[in-house]
Structure formats: C-alpha cells, structure tokens
Write a protein that holds these residues in place. Structure first.
Motif: not given
Length: 106
Positions: A26-29, A46-48, A53-54, A82-86
């Motif tokens: 999962x991390x590699x992907x 790093x945007x997640x 993902x975080x 950085x957790x980006x929540x749209x």
C-alpha cells in the motif's frame, strides 16, 4: 549537510525508497503515485486525500526523511503530511471505522 535539492531529484529519490520496502504494498503504491511538493526551501509536503492514506504514510515518515537526508546529503529537508479534504468530492470508505461511519451518515 545542506546540498541543494532539485524537485525532480527529490521525486526520484522518494521513489527509490520504495525499493527498500517491497513488502509494504500500500505504501509503495501510494509513494509511486504521490510525490512531495516543495512548500519553500527544504520544506516539503505530501498531500493525502484520506485518513487511510495518512495512516499508511505516517508510520514511515521518519524513515523516508532519513533516507532522503542520507541520499541527498541534506539534513535540512523536512516532510509533513497535508490532509486535503474536498467537501465536494465523493467520500469513499476504506477502513472498517470509515465504512461504518459512512453507513451511519447514509
């Protein structure tokens, strides 16, 4: 140590780290699909897009940072998540807790 770091070199080294952790699928992907972006100087983010993902990345952040320090000969490099929540993006439940919360909200 503070060698200058070009963005493309950092991204290439970021992906090289994945070769050291082949069992962490999962991390590699994630790392192969999402590279850090420069905020300023030697600060990168790093945007997640999800807590999942975080949670995949966070336990390895120190190891990745050390790898970058060593490979790029620059101990000033910092990484943050950085957790980006749209609010308009459809939510996809990943973890059992997220799935349960999603069902409650539906």
């Amino acid at each position: 140590m503070a060698e200058p770091v070009a963005d493309d070199v950092l991204r290439r080294t970021w992906r090289q780290f994945t070769k050291t952790i082949p069992t962490e699928k999962l991390l590699v992907n994630f790392m192969n699909n999402q590279a850090p972006r420069r905020v300023q100087g030697t600060d990168f983010v790093i945007d997640v897009t999800s807590e999942s993902q975080r949670n995949i990345l966070a336990p390895h952040l120190n190891a990745v940072t050390r790898f970058l320090h060593e490979q790029l000969r620059n101990t000033h490099i910092t990484l943050s998540i950085n957790l980006q929540q749209d609010p308009n993006a459809p939510r996809r439940a990943y973890s059992p807790r997220e799935k349960f919360k999603e069902m409650q909200e539906a």
